[in-house]
Design a protein around this motif. Structure first.
Motif, PDB file in Angstrom:
ATOM      1  N   TYR A   1       0.823  -1.210   0.000  1.00 40.05           N
ATOM      2  CA  TYR A   1       0.000   0.000   0.000  1.00 40.05           C
ATOM      3  C   TYR A   1       0.860   1.265   0.000  1.00 40.05           C
ATOM      4  O   TYR A   1       0.539   2.259  -0.670  1.00 40.05           O
ATOM      5  CB  TYR A   1      -0.908  -0.025   1.227  1.00 40.05           C
ATOM      6  CG  TYR A   1      -1.825   1.166   1.360  1.00 40.05           C
ATOM      7  CD1 TYR A   1      -2.866   1.388   0.466  1.00 40.05           C
ATOM      8  CD2 TYR A   1      -1.673   2.064   2.417  1.00 40.05           C
ATOM      9  CE1 TYR A   1      -3.721   2.462   0.603  1.00 40.05           C
ATOM     10  CE2 TYR A   1      -2.523   3.141   2.560  1.00 40.05           C
ATOM     11  CZ  TYR A   1      -3.542   3.341   1.656  1.00 40.05           C
ATOM     12  OH  TYR A   1      -4.390   4.420   1.794  1.00 40.05           O
ATOM     13  N   LEU A   2       1.969   1.245   0.729  1.00 47.28           N
ATOM     14  CA  LEU A   2       2.826   2.426   0.873  1.00 47.28           C
ATOM     15  C   LEU A   2       4.035   2.415  -0.058  1.00 47.28           C
ATOM     16  O   LEU A   2       4.786   3.387  -0.105  1.00 47.28           O
ATOM     17  CB  LEU A   2       3.318   2.523   2.324  1.00 47.28           C
ATOM     18  CG  LEU A   2       2.237   2.707   3.394  1.00 47.28           C
ATOM     19  CD1 LEU A   2       2.824   2.449   4.783  1.00 47.28           C
ATOM     20  CD2 LEU A   2       1.636   4.105   3.335  1.00 47.28           C
ATOM     21  N   LYS A   3       4.211   1.346  -0.807  1.00 46.00           N
ATOM     22  CA  LYS A   3       5.460   1.117  -1.547  1.00 46.00           C
ATOM     23  C   LYS A   3       5.799   2.249  -2.519  1.00 46.00           C
ATOM     24  O   LYS A   3       6.960   2.669  -2.603  1.00 46.00           O
ATOM     25  CB  LYS A   3       5.359  -0.205  -2.307  1.00 46.00           C
ATOM     26  CG  LYS A   3       6.572  -0.556  -3.165  1.00 46.00           C
ATOM     27  CD  LYS A   3       6.499  -1.990  -3.633  1.00 46.00           C
ATOM     28  CE  LYS A   3       5.324  -2.240  -4.574  1.00 46.00           C
ATOM     29  NZ  LYS A   3       5.570  -1.665  -5.933  1.00 46.00           N
ATOM     30  N   ASP A   4       4.853   2.768  -3.245  1.00 44.12           N
ATOM     31  CA  ASP A   4       5.147   3.728  -4.309  1.00 44.12           C
ATOM     32  C   ASP A   4       5.284   5.163  -3.817  1.00 44.12           C
ATOM     33  O   ASP A   4       6.126   5.923  -4.311  1.00 44.12           O
ATOM     34  CB  ASP A   4       4.067   3.664  -5.393  1.00 44.12           C
ATOM     35  CG  ASP A   4       4.065   2.343  -6.143  1.00 44.12           C
ATOM     36  OD1 ASP A   4       5.139   1.710  -6.212  1.00 44.12           O
ATOM     37  OD2 ASP A   4       2.996   1.941  -6.634  1.00 44.12           O
ATOM     38  N   LYS A   5       4.455   5.568  -2.845  1.00 37.03           N
ATOM     39  CA  LYS A   5       4.420   6.970  -2.446  1.00 37.03           C
ATOM     40  C   LYS A   5       4.754   7.212  -0.972  1.00 37.03           C
ATOM     41  O   LYS A   5       5.098   8.334  -0.600  1.00 37.03           O
ATOM     42  CB  LYS A   5       3.030   7.558  -2.725  1.00 37.03           C
ATOM     43  CG  LYS A   5       2.620   7.530  -4.185  1.00 37.03           C
ATOM     44  CD  LYS A   5       1.222   8.112  -4.350  1.00 37.03           C
ATOM     45  CE  LYS A   5       0.769   8.074  -5.800  1.00 37.03           C
ATOM     46  NZ  LYS A   5      -0.604   8.622  -5.953  1.00 37.03           N
ATOM     47  N   GLY A   6       4.625   6.192  -0.148  1.00 35.19           N
ATOM     48  CA  GLY A   6       4.787   6.382   1.289  1.00 35.19           C
ATOM     49  C   GLY A   6       6.079   5.810   1.832  1.00 35.19           C
ATOM     50  O   GLY A   6       6.967   5.379   1.089  1.00 35.19           O
ATOM     51  N   THR A   7       6.177   5.804   3.148  1.00 38.24           N
ATOM     52  CA  THR A   7       7.331   5.262   3.859  1.00 38.24           C
ATOM     53  C   THR A   7       6.816   4.396   4.997  1.00 38.24           C
ATOM     54  O   THR A   7       5.916   4.807   5.738  1.00 38.24           O
ATOM     55  CB  THR A   7       8.207   6.385   4.439  1.00 38.24           C
ATOM     56  OG1 THR A   7       8.668   7.219   3.374  1.00 38.24           O
ATOM     57  CG2 THR A   7       9.402   5.811   5.188  1.00 38.24           C
TER      58      THR A   7
END
Length: 268
Positions: free
Chosen positions: A86-92
């Motif tokens: 879920y966070l791989k592309d835009k989050g940390t």
């Protein structure tokens, strides 16, 4: 009645609570559903979705795909399997535990699938010397699932220190999301911690002392069939089945524990 008493005991009602958000917008929920359907998830973990309601829970905590999220004590990585894609592309995503032993499952996930889990950052919690700590004031969301009762069992000072450190990690306005086994307010407080259950009033007490404001509560992980009174504690129920085959069908019919789901806010 027990849940109503819980709200009375903490001196508030849901009607009086100031929420930071009513929940995730629909497009965010769709992204969470996609992450929950990821082929990288372990089938045995997927089978527990009916008890843990990951999409609704993360939506209630309003976890956005571009957030900096800290998961405290990930254990076997059940939620990590959803948060990472879920966070791989835009989050940390930070996974935080006392030492590398507490991150063994996450490390195995990274070695197995670098594309999905390779960007996860590892941190120490409570802060120590074995790993870097999460920098203060950098997280949008801190999440911990069924861990607060362990801190309570270790002692009130340990529990308070955990809440203080989670507060320090968050940006002003950030969210602390907690899920834990719920002990009805009318039951003896002596059952807390060692039974695996905790009272809502105890959780909110630690959070408020750390500086948090109560934002909202959800019944998404409630289980009215849970009687909370097992001699072997919450582990009597699935998935642990501490009693083995003794009354296994009975406990399977009850399902996993009754759980509180609480969202706190760090004031701006």
């Amino acid at each position: 009645m027990g849940h109503r008493l819980a709200l009375i005991a903490i001196g508030t009602t849901l009607a009086a609570v100031t929420s930071v958000a009513v929940g995730a917008p629909q497009i965010q929920r769709e992204a969470l559903r996609e992450a929950a359907r990821a082929s990288t998830r372990t089938p045995a973990n997927v089978a527990r979705d009916r008890y843990r309601h990951p999409v609704d829970t993360l939506a209630f905590f309003n976890v956005a795909p571009d957030d900096t999220v800290v998961e405290i004590w990930p254990g076997g990585g059940w939620y990590t399997e959803i948060l990472a894609p879920y966070l791989k592309d835009k989050g940390t995503l930070y996974e935080a535990a006392p030492n590398m032993g507490g991150l063994k499952a996450v490390r195995a996930m990274q070695q197995r699938d670098r594309a999905t889990y390779g960007n996860i950052r590892l941190a120490s919690f409570p802060a120590g010397d074995t790993l870097p700590k999460v920098p203060e004031g950098t997280a949008d969301v801190v999440l911990t699932f069924r861990n607060a009762h362990n801190w309570q069992q270790a002692g009130p000072e340990v529990a308070q220190n955990a809440f203080d450190q989670m507060y320090a990690m968050l940006k002003p306005g950030g969210t602390l999301g907690i899920v834990d086994h719920r002990l009805p307010e009318a039951m003896p407080s002596a059952r807390e911690g060692g039974s695996g259950y905790m009272k809502v009033s105890t959780i909110t007490g630690y959070a408020r002392k750390a500086g948090f404001k109560l934002a909202d509560m959800s019944e998404v992980n409630a289980n009215p069939a849970d009687t909370h009174d097992y001699a072997s504690g919450v582990w009597t129920l699935p998935p642990t089945y501490t009693l083995g085959d003794t009354d296994r069908d009975k406990y399977a019919a009850i399902g996993e524990s009754d759980r509180m789901t609480i969202r706190f806010r760090k004031p701006k």
